[in-house]
Design an enzyme around this catalytic site. Structure first.
Site, PDB file in Angstrom:
ATOM      1  N   ARG A   1     -31.393  -4.670 -47.641  1.00 53.60           N
ATOM      2  CA  ARG A   1     -32.857  -4.815 -48.059  1.00 53.60           C
ATOM      3  C   ARG A   1     -33.124  -5.630 -47.436  1.00 53.60           C
ATOM      4  NH1 ARG A   1     -33.643  -7.756 -54.029  1.00 53.60           N
ATOM      5  NH2 ARG A   1     -33.130  -5.281 -55.024  1.00 53.60           N
TER       6      ARG A   1
ATOM      7  N   ARG B   1     -37.140 -15.319 -52.121  1.00 47.47           N
ATOM      8  CA  ARG B   1     -36.794 -14.172 -51.272  1.00 47.47           C
ATOM      9  C   ARG B   1     -37.805 -14.038 -50.523  1.00 47.47           C
ATOM     10  NH1 ARG B   1     -33.740 -10.833 -54.789  1.00 47.47           N
ATOM     11  NH2 ARG B   1     -32.128 -12.086 -56.320  1.00 47.47           N
TER      12      ARG B   1
ATOM     13  N   LYS C   1     -32.230 -16.130 -58.399  1.00 49.33           N
ATOM     14  CA  LYS C   1     -33.192 -16.287 -57.312  1.00 49.33           C
ATOM     15  C   LYS C   1     -34.700 -16.725 -57.844  1.00 49.33           C
ATOM     16  CE  LYS C   1     -33.049 -12.361 -58.862  1.00 49.33           C
ATOM     17  NZ  LYS C   1     -33.277 -10.793 -59.459  1.00 49.33           N
TER      18      LYS C   1
ATOM     19  N   LYS D   1     -39.215 -16.809 -56.421  1.00 48.59           N
ATOM     20  CA  LYS D   1     -39.827 -15.181 -55.857  1.00 48.59           C
ATOM     21  C   LYS D   1     -40.814 -16.193 -55.572  1.00 48.59           C
ATOM     22  CE  LYS D   1     -37.458 -11.249 -57.920  1.00 48.59           C
ATOM     23  NZ  LYS D   1     -37.806 -10.296 -58.373  1.00 48.59           N
TER      24      LYS D   1
ATOM     25  N   CYS E   1     -38.706   1.712 -61.078  1.00 44.97           N
ATOM     26  CA  CYS E   1     -37.425   0.957 -59.775  1.00 44.97           C
ATOM     27  C   CYS E   1     -36.965   2.270 -59.479  1.00 44.97           C
ATOM     28  CB  CYS E   1     -36.467   0.033 -61.062  1.00 44.97           C
ATOM     29  SG  CYS E   1     -35.872   0.476 -62.184  1.00 44.97           S
TER      30      CYS E   1
ATOM     31  N   CYS F   1     -28.188   2.083 -58.995  1.00 40.65           N
ATOM     32  CA  CYS F   1     -28.172   0.939 -59.437  1.00 40.65           C
ATOM     33  C   CYS F   1     -27.072   0.557 -60.664  1.00 40.65           C
ATOM     34  CB  CYS F   1     -29.285   0.156 -60.085  1.00 40.65           C
ATOM     35  SG  CYS F   1     -29.620  -1.273 -60.791  1.00 40.65           S
TER      36      CYS F   1
ATOM     37  N   CYS G   1     -34.255  -1.065 -66.535  1.00 42.91           N
ATOM     38  CA  CYS G   1     -33.197  -1.743 -67.892  1.00 42.91           C
ATOM     39  C   CYS G   1     -34.579  -2.458 -68.099  1.00 42.91           C
ATOM     40  CB  CYS G   1     -32.162  -2.007 -67.161  1.00 42.91           C
ATOM     41  SG  CYS G   1     -32.240  -3.654 -66.055  1.00 42.91           S
TER      42      CYS G   1
ATOM     43  N   CYS H   1     -37.401  -4.394 -62.629  1.00 38.42           N
ATOM     44  CA  CYS H   1     -37.633  -4.591 -61.066  1.00 38.42           C
ATOM     45  C   CYS H   1     -39.319  -3.562 -60.754  1.00 38.42           C
ATOM     46  CB  CYS H   1     -36.217  -3.370 -60.484  1.00 38.42           C
ATOM     47  SG  CYS H   1     -35.618  -4.339 -60.642  1.00 38.42           S
TER      48      CYS H   1
HETATM   49 FE1  SRM Z   1     -34.824  -6.298 -58.689  1.00 39.45          FE
HETATM   50  C1  SRM Z   1     -31.010  -6.728 -60.051  1.00 39.45           C
HETATM   51  C2  SRM Z   1     -34.069  -3.493 -57.108  1.00 39.45           C
HETATM   52  C3  SRM Z   1     -37.850  -5.305 -57.523  1.00 39.45           C
HETATM   53  C4  SRM Z   1     -35.269  -8.412 -60.961  1.00 39.45           C
HETATM   54  N1  SRM Z   1     -32.726  -5.208 -58.233  1.00 39.45           N
HETATM   55  C5  SRM Z   1     -31.612  -5.346 -59.155  1.00 39.45           C
HETATM   56  C6  SRM Z   1     -30.870  -4.307 -58.438  1.00 39.45           C
HETATM   57  C7  SRM Z   1     -30.126  -5.054 -56.842  1.00 39.45           C
HETATM   58  C8  SRM Z   1     -29.692  -4.542 -58.820  1.00 39.45           C
HETATM   59  C9  SRM Z   1     -28.308  -5.607 -58.841  1.00 39.45           C
HETATM   60  O1  SRM Z   1     -28.344  -6.350 -59.508  1.00 39.45           O
HETATM   61  O2  SRM Z   1     -27.247  -4.947 -58.760  1.00 39.45           O
HETATM   62  C10 SRM Z   1     -31.396  -3.207 -57.974  1.00 39.45           C
HETATM   63  C11 SRM Z   1     -30.882  -2.219 -57.267  1.00 39.45           C
HETATM   64  C12 SRM Z   1     -31.316  -1.267 -57.312  1.00 39.45           C
HETATM   65  C13 SRM Z   1     -31.188  -0.010 -56.243  1.00 39.45           C
HETATM   66  O3  SRM Z   1     -30.112   0.813 -55.909  1.00 39.45           O
HETATM   67  O4  SRM Z   1     -31.601  -0.115 -55.096  1.00 39.45           O
HETATM   68  C14 SRM Z   1     -32.891  -4.340 -58.031  1.00 39.45           C
HETATM   69  N2  SRM Z   1     -35.593  -4.598 -58.145  1.00 39.45           N
HETATM   70  C15 SRM Z   1     -35.000  -3.969 -57.082  1.00 39.45           C
HETATM   71  C16 SRM Z   1     -36.075  -3.086 -56.418  1.00 39.45           C
HETATM   72  C17 SRM Z   1     -35.249  -1.626 -55.675  1.00 39.45           C
HETATM   73  C18 SRM Z   1     -36.832  -2.122 -57.331  1.00 39.45           C
HETATM   74  C19 SRM Z   1     -38.058  -0.837 -55.970  1.00 39.45           C
HETATM   75  O5  SRM Z   1     -37.982  -0.251 -57.194  1.00 39.45           O
HETATM   76  O6  SRM Z   1     -38.699  -1.607 -55.913  1.00 39.45           O
HETATM   77  C20 SRM Z   1     -37.238  -4.283 -55.745  1.00 39.45           C
HETATM   78  C21 SRM Z   1     -36.714  -4.609 -54.645  1.00 39.45           C
HETATM   79  C22 SRM Z   1     -37.026  -5.812 -54.428  1.00 39.45           C
HETATM   80  C23 SRM Z   1     -37.105  -6.841 -52.851  1.00 39.45           C
HETATM   81  O7  SRM Z   1     -37.653  -5.630 -52.345  1.00 39.45           O
HETATM   82  O8  SRM Z   1     -36.760  -8.009 -52.931  1.00 39.45           O
HETATM   83  C24 SRM Z   1     -36.875  -5.048 -56.874  1.00 39.45           C
HETATM   84  N3  SRM Z   1     -36.823  -6.956 -59.599  1.00 39.45           N
HETATM   85  C25 SRM Z   1     -37.577  -6.602 -58.920  1.00 39.45           C
HETATM   86  C26 SRM Z   1     -38.665  -6.847 -59.507  1.00 39.45           C
HETATM   87  C27 SRM Z   1     -39.728  -7.044 -59.337  1.00 39.45           C
HETATM   88  C28 SRM Z   1     -40.724  -8.178 -57.884  1.00 39.45           C
HETATM   89  O9  SRM Z   1     -40.045  -8.783 -58.229  1.00 39.45           O
HETATM   90  O10 SRM Z   1     -41.728  -8.091 -58.048  1.00 39.45           O
HETATM   91  C29 SRM Z   1     -38.215  -7.873 -60.853  1.00 39.45           C
HETATM   92  C30 SRM Z   1     -39.271  -8.878 -61.619  1.00 39.45           C
HETATM   93  C31 SRM Z   1     -39.549  -9.572 -61.206  1.00 39.45           C
HETATM   94  C32 SRM Z   1     -38.676 -11.360 -61.629  1.00 39.45           C
HETATM   95  O11 SRM Z   1     -37.899 -11.319 -60.780  1.00 39.45           O
HETATM   96  O12 SRM Z   1     -38.817 -11.623 -62.905  1.00 39.45           O
HETATM   97  C33 SRM Z   1     -36.742  -7.517 -60.885  1.00 39.45           C
HETATM   98  N4  SRM Z   1     -33.961  -7.817 -60.244  1.00 39.45           N
HETATM   99  C34 SRM Z   1     -34.591  -8.058 -61.156  1.00 39.45           C
HETATM  100  C35 SRM Z   1     -33.373  -8.883 -61.998  1.00 39.45           C
HETATM  101  C36 SRM Z   1     -33.845  -9.611 -63.615  1.00 39.45           C
HETATM  102  C37 SRM Z   1     -33.759 -11.240 -62.401  1.00 39.45           C
HETATM  103  C38 SRM Z   1     -33.998 -12.240 -63.759  1.00 39.45           C
HETATM  104  O13 SRM Z   1     -34.708 -13.396 -63.733  1.00 39.45           O
HETATM  105  O14 SRM Z   1     -33.175 -12.323 -65.007  1.00 39.45           O
HETATM  106  C39 SRM Z   1     -32.125  -8.291 -61.334  1.00 39.45           C
HETATM  107  C40 SRM Z   1     -30.761  -8.891 -61.630  1.00 39.45           C
HETATM  108  C41 SRM Z   1     -30.335 -10.139 -61.927  1.00 39.45           C
HETATM  109  O15 SRM Z   1     -30.850 -10.636 -60.626  1.00 39.45           O
HETATM  110  O16 SRM Z   1     -29.135 -10.519 -62.726  1.00 39.45           O
HETATM  111  C42 SRM Z   1     -32.366  -7.184 -60.439  1.00 39.45           C
HETATM  112 FE1  SF4 Z   2     -31.641  -1.582 -61.689  1.00 34.73          FE
HETATM  113 FE2  SF4 Z   2     -32.375  -2.392 -63.777  1.00 34.73          FE
HETATM  114 FE3  SF4 Z   2     -33.956  -2.601 -61.192  1.00 34.73          FE
HETATM  115 FE4  SF4 Z   2     -34.476  -0.484 -62.544  1.00 34.73          FE
HETATM  116  S1  SF4 Z   2     -34.809  -2.830 -63.409  1.00 34.73           S
HETATM  117  S2  SF4 Z   2     -33.971  -1.770 -60.294  1.00 34.73           S
HETATM  118  S3  SF4 Z   2     -32.606  -0.788 -63.820  1.00 34.73           S
HETATM  119  S4  SF4 Z   2     -31.664  -3.770 -62.359  1.00 34.73           S
END
Ligand code: SRM
Ligand code: SF4
Length: 588
Positions: free
Chosen positions: A91, A161, A226, A228, A451, A457, A496, A500
């Protein structure tokens, strides 16, 4: 900058402000990592496995990578007694989402030559991901990025981030100023360790002994979780402030930036069945003038660094720290550390989210074309008859002639920005010829987002990206049947409850529960200031359509003039409004 945290006030308060208990294993891992180095270099040389050790697979996140494997073939490989086909997802760090045509051509070529999916994936945080890079090619990947002025530092892991900035192409001066702040914030809050340069770019190791010198802001164990940050230009809340820990809301006077309202403590993730986790909107701390921006950012980050929960990672984000210590206590500490007082928030309003598609003219006389990219997936899509949608080729051809820049939006779309009048036709023709611009894309499709989920993922419980296109076909048909053609609902799917795809700020949010099953949430608003409420649990795909049909029939017949779907379902009592996220989000 922020004051030393070992002042009497802080020491005295420590007992209530710090969660006592056995630290989570990630804390050990960070402490032992020698400022994010670990043994990644040794691991890289081990070609007996395509993966990294458990600690290193966590550590590479802070360098912008996740270890993954293709879940579609995982079981088959297991049957054959093969290890999962490990690879990494990268990323990039791209504050404000801005990338030049030359950089685009560089990443386009890398995606062709070294990624197993051959795609560039635009994300919900204004950047791009490569999926499927094998261990022998990882170093080359970072060196390629470096050669075109890009990196992936701190786009994952317990750090600040990629910093978002509203993609507003119209008010060019205001956008330029806001974008510069997004870049400054990103640089200011970056890890200062030279681990990335040493490991990936082969730069020389510089010995320093004092932890405080190496990481003056983040400290030797970095943040509890993390973090943001955004810079947003009202009235468009396109970056969804309430998903973020720290937001700078641009306040302008006559088109010139004069300061920011600061919002703290948003976040969307939760865990199914664990009511100690919840989505939460950010709180308004007040207004600051521009010169205090970095000091306030640093104070919020260091307060969260010192007070965030390092025992339980599920409750470690800023939103939980605020609820535990109290908003007033947190805010007072930020004021103390930054040496400022917040003044009363200046008036502003968010009226909408999402992107405005097609051409717009900027006040600088340049033209900007926003393209809708379904799921942010830039790929030459093909079927049995060959390539049917050459999006990736089209973007590369545009990059080869475009004189301005590209702006990746926080909704997985892209803006071809800064086009001179004379170049408009050529750019538009290329976009149309390659399926990047299509007048028949419905408003509903443009308002929908998912997402990544399967196959890459590891946390996905249900499909999201691969489910969305057909789901939208069906929802379009339902809207037409219910006399709502041309209308749209903010519809978001996440595989899930991590959220995201920001389903927890959608009018209809589908959150993966298990294969083919979703929890259905209803009732966010157009401005994104309200978390939706659980409506139905464990609904299958057919059930989702039945519910949407019944709900939109009522919306069509009973709504007030111009009433949005999310407002309608709350007004008529289909779901209760979530006013104070925590208390109203769950029923008891
Ligand atoms: Fe996310 C984890 C993809 C935005 C909350 N996110 C992941 C992971 C890396 C899975 C992992 O931990 O192994 C996913 C990778 C999937 C893949 O194969 O690409 C993933 N997140 C994404 C992306 C690519 C979704 C998309 O379809 O665009 C976004 C990448 C953002 C970036 O460029 O940095 C993405 N993730 C978000 C958002 C939305 C936002 O920030 O606007 C959220 C919710 C906002 C928040 O943080 O509350 C988000 N991602 C999470 C979480 C839960 C964090 C938490 O507070 O518990 C995880 C899991 C974790 O961190 O344990 C996670
Ligand atoms: Fe993966 Fe869950 Fe984030 Fe979708 S919402 S990219 S399934 S961690």
């Amino acid at each position: 900058m922020s004051k030393d945290t070992n002042t009497p006030e802080t020491t005295q308060a420590k007992s209530v402000l710090i969660v006592e208990g056995k630290l989570s294993d990630n804390e050990r891992m960070k402490a032992e990592s020698n400022f994010l180095r670990g043994t990644i270099t040794t691991d890289l040389q081990n070609r007996m496995t395509g993966g990294f050790t458990s600690d290193n697979s966590q550590l590479i996140r802070t360098h912008g990578m996740y270890q993954q494997d293709d879940r579609d073939i995982r079981a088959e490989r297991q049957k054959q007694k093969l290890e999962p086909l490990h690879n990494v997802m990268l990323r990039a760090r791209l504050p404000g989402g801005i990338i030049t045509p030359k950089q685009w051509l560089g990443i386009d070529k890398f995606a062709d030559d070294y990624t197993s999916y051959g795609s560039i994936r635009l994300t919900t945080r204004q950047t791009f991901q490569f999926h499927g890079v094998l261990k022998p090619d990882i170093k080359l990947m970072h060196q390629t990025l470096n050669s075109i002025g890009l990196d992936s530092i701190a786009t994952a892991g317990d750090v600040n981030r990629n910093v978002l900035c509203t993609s507003n192409p119209v008010e060019s001066q205001l956008h330029q100023e806001a974008y510069q702040w997004a870049t400054k914030l990103s640089e200011h809050l970056l890890p200062k360790t030279r681990a990335y340069a040493e490991i990936w770019l082969d730069e020389e190791k510089v010995e320093t002994t004092e932890d405080a010198v190496i990481e003056p802001i983040l400290g030797s164990t970095y943040l509890p979780r993390k973090f943001k940050t955004t810079v947003v230009i009202p009235p468009n809340n396109d970056i969804d402030v309430h998903a973020n820990d720290l937001n700078f809301v641009a306040i302008s006077d006559n088109g010139k930036l004069i300061g920011f309202n600061v919002l703290v403590g948003g976040g969307l993730a939760m865990t199914h069945g664990d009511k100690a986790t919840y989505p939460r909107c950010a709180d308004d701390f007040g207004f600051i003038s521009l010169e205090h921006t970095l000091a306030v950012a640093e104070a919020v980050v260091t307060t969260q660094r010192d007070w965030g929960n390092r025992v339980n990672r599920k409750n470690a984000k800023t939103k939980y720290t605020l609820d535990r210590v109290g908003i007033d206590t947190f805010k007072a500490e930020v004021e103390r550390r930054a040496g400022i007082e917040f003044s009363e928030s200046r008036a502003y309003e968010f009226t909408h989210r999402g992107d405005s598609f097609g051409w717009v003219a900027g006040i600088d006389g340049k033209h900007h074309l926003t393209l809708f990219i379904e799921n942010g997936r830039i790929l030459d899509f093909s079927n049995n008859n060959g390539v049917i949608k050459p999006l990736k080729t089209g973007m590369a051809k545009i990059a080869a002639v475009h004189q301005g820049d590209f702006r990746i939006t926080a909704n997985q779309n892209v803006i071809i920005a800064g086009v001179a009048e004379a170049d408009k036709n050529a750019i538009e023709q290329l976009a149309r010829e390659h399926g990047l611009l299509n007048d028949t894309t419905s408003n509903q499709r443009k308002s929908s987002m998912a997402c990544v989920a399967f196959p890459t993922c590891p946390l996905a419980m249900a499909e999201a990206e691969r489910y969305l296109p057909k789901l939208v076909d069906d929802v379009e048909a339902i809207l037409a049947k219910n006399d709502l053609e041309g209308e749209s609902i903010i519809l978001r799917v996440t595989g899930c409850p991590n959220g995201c795809g920001r389903a927890m700020l959608a009018e209809i949010g589908l959150v993966g529960k298990g294969p083919g099953k979703y929890n259905m949430y209803l009732g966010s608003d157009l401005a994104g200031s309200r978390v939706p409420k659980l409506y139905q649990e464990n609904v299958d795909e057919a059930g989702v359509l039945t519910e949407i049909d019944a709900l939109t029939q009522r919306w069509s017949k009973e709504r007030q003039q111009g009433e949005a779907f999310g407002d309608f379902v709350v007004r008529v009592g289909i779901v209760e409004q979530v006013k104070i996220s925590v208390r109203d989000f769950y029923d008891d």
